[in-house]
Motif scaffolding. Structure first.
Motif, PDB file in Angstrom:
ATOM      1  N   ASP A   1       0.870  -1.187   0.000  1.00 42.11           N
ATOM      2  CA  ASP A   1       0.000   0.000   0.000  1.00 42.11           C
ATOM      3  C   ASP A   1       0.899   1.227   0.000  1.00 42.11           C
ATOM      4  O   ASP A   1       1.918   1.255   0.691  1.00 42.11           O
ATOM      5  N   ASP A   2       0.545   2.238  -0.785  1.00 46.33           N
ATOM      6  CA  ASP A   2       1.408   3.422  -0.856  1.00 46.33           C
ATOM      7  C   ASP A   2       1.274   4.328   0.368  1.00 46.33           C
ATOM      8  O   ASP A   2       2.080   5.235   0.567  1.00 46.33           O
ATOM      9  N   ASP A   3       0.274   4.066   1.202  1.00 49.05           N
ATOM     10  CA  ASP A   3       0.095   4.819   2.439  1.00 49.05           C
ATOM     11  C   ASP A   3       0.835   4.088   3.568  1.00 49.05           C
ATOM     12  O   ASP A   3       0.431   3.012   3.987  1.00 49.05           O
ATOM     13  N   MET A   4       1.918   4.695   4.048  1.00 48.49           N
ATOM     14  CA  MET A   4       2.753   4.038   5.056  1.00 48.49           C
ATOM     15  C   MET A   4       1.979   3.713   6.317  1.00 48.49           C
ATOM     16  O   MET A   4       2.150   2.649   6.919  1.00 48.49           O
ATOM     17  N   LEU A   5       1.090   4.614   6.731  1.00 46.63           N
ATOM     18  CA  LEU A   5       0.315   4.394   7.952  1.00 46.63           C
ATOM     19  C   LEU A   5      -0.568   3.162   7.816  1.00 46.63           C
ATOM     20  O   LEU A   5      -0.653   2.335   8.737  1.00 46.63           O
ATOM     21  N   ILE A   6      -1.207   3.029   6.653  1.00 49.47           N
ATOM     22  CA  ILE A   6      -2.092   1.872   6.430  1.00 49.47           C
ATOM     23  C   ILE A   6      -1.300   0.575   6.423  1.00 49.47           C
ATOM     24  O   ILE A   6      -1.669  -0.399   7.086  1.00 49.47           O
ATOM     25  N   ARG A   7      -0.209   0.541   5.671  1.00 52.13           N
ATOM     26  CA  ARG A   7       0.526  -0.729   5.577  1.00 52.13           C
ATOM     27  C   ARG A   7       1.179  -1.121   6.905  1.00 52.13           C
ATOM     28  O   ARG A   7       1.229  -2.306   7.249  1.00 52.13           O
TER      29      ARG A   7
END
Length: 208
Positions: free
Chosen positions: A8-14
Motif C-alpha cells: 500500500d502506498d500509504d505508510m500508515l495503512i501498511r
C-alpha cells in the motif's frame, strides 16, 4: 504459517495492517512495500503465500501488479481498496486475483479472507459481488442449461461454491487439467470471459 506481503502506498495503512494482521498466530508478515513494482520484485525473490495489494498506487497499481505476480509466481493475490469501480474489479479478477475486499472491512474479516484464499477459495465481498451482478451484460443473462453436459453442470455448481480447480478435481475425481478444459468449454458456450462470471450467472439463476 501463511507468509503475507502487504502493499500500500500509504505508510500508515501498511504499517497498521502489518501490526494487526501479524498478531494472528497463523500469519507471518514477511514484508511491506509501497507500489506494485516493488511487490512484484519482492515476490520473485522471496516466498510469499498471499499478497494483499492496494489498487491505486504510484509506479505500478494493484491490477498491473496482480497480472505480474500471477504470471511469475504461485502467490495468491487479494485486492484491498477503498474503491469499488467496475473496471478495477473486472481487471483484477481477470488477471487472477483471488480476493477483492474493501479497506473498511474489519480486521477479523480480512484475516478470514487471507486464510480462505490461502486454502484455495476465491473471496469477493458481498458489496463487490452485488456490483458485478448488477452490471453484467444483458447477453449473459439467459443461458440454456440444456447446452451443457451433466459433468459441466457439476463444474459450474462447484465454481459457484467458490471451489478452486484443485478442490473441484478432488471432489469430482478428475485431473486439474480436465477441470481447466471443462471450464474453457463452459466459457466458450456461455460467451463469458472468466470463472467469476460463471459463478455470478449461476447464483443469479441465469442457467435455465
Amino acid at each position: 504459517m501463511i507468509k503475507l506481503l502487504i502493499c500500500d502506498d500509504d505508510m500508515l495503512i501498511r504499517e497498521s495492517l502489518k501490526i494487526i494482521l501479524g498478531m494472528d498466530e497463523e500469519i507471518e508478515v514477511v514484508g511491506t512495500c509501497e507500489n506494485g513494482s516493488v511487490a512484484s520484485k519482492f515476490i520473485v525473490e522471496n516466498k510469499v503465500d498471499v499478497a494483499l495489494l492496494d489498487v491505486r498506487m504510484p509506479v505500478m497499481n494493484g491490477v498491473e501488479a496482480t497480472k505480474n505476480i500471477v504470471n511469475k509466481s504461485e502467490t495468491k493475490v487479494i485486492i484491498l481498496t477503498t474503491f469499488d469501480e467496475d473496471d478495477f474489479i473486472k481487471d483484477a479478477i481477470r488477471y487472477g486475483a483471488k480476493g477483492y475486499i474493501l479497506k473498511n472491512t474489519p480486521p477479523d474479516k480480512i484475516i478470514d479472507t487471507i486464510k480462505m484464499v490461502h486454502k484455495g477459495h476465491s473471496v469477493i465481498q458481498d458489496v463487490v459481488l452485488e456490483k458485478l451482478k448488477n452490471n453484467m451484460d444483458d447477453s449473459c443473462e439467459k443461458i440454456n442449461k440444456d447446452n451443457f453436459t451433466e459433468r459441466e453442470i457439476e463444474i459450474i455448481e462447484s465454481i459457484a461454491e467458490g471451489l478452486s480447480n484443485k478442490e473441484i478435481s478432488s471432489k469430482l475425481f478428475i485431473s486439474e487439467g480436465t477441470v481447466k478444459n471443462y471450464i474453457s468449454n463452459i466459457l466458450n458456450k456461455t460467451g463469458l470471459s472468466h470463472r467469476t462470471q460463471i459463478a455470478i450467472s449461476y447464483i443469479k439463476g441465469n442457467f435455465k
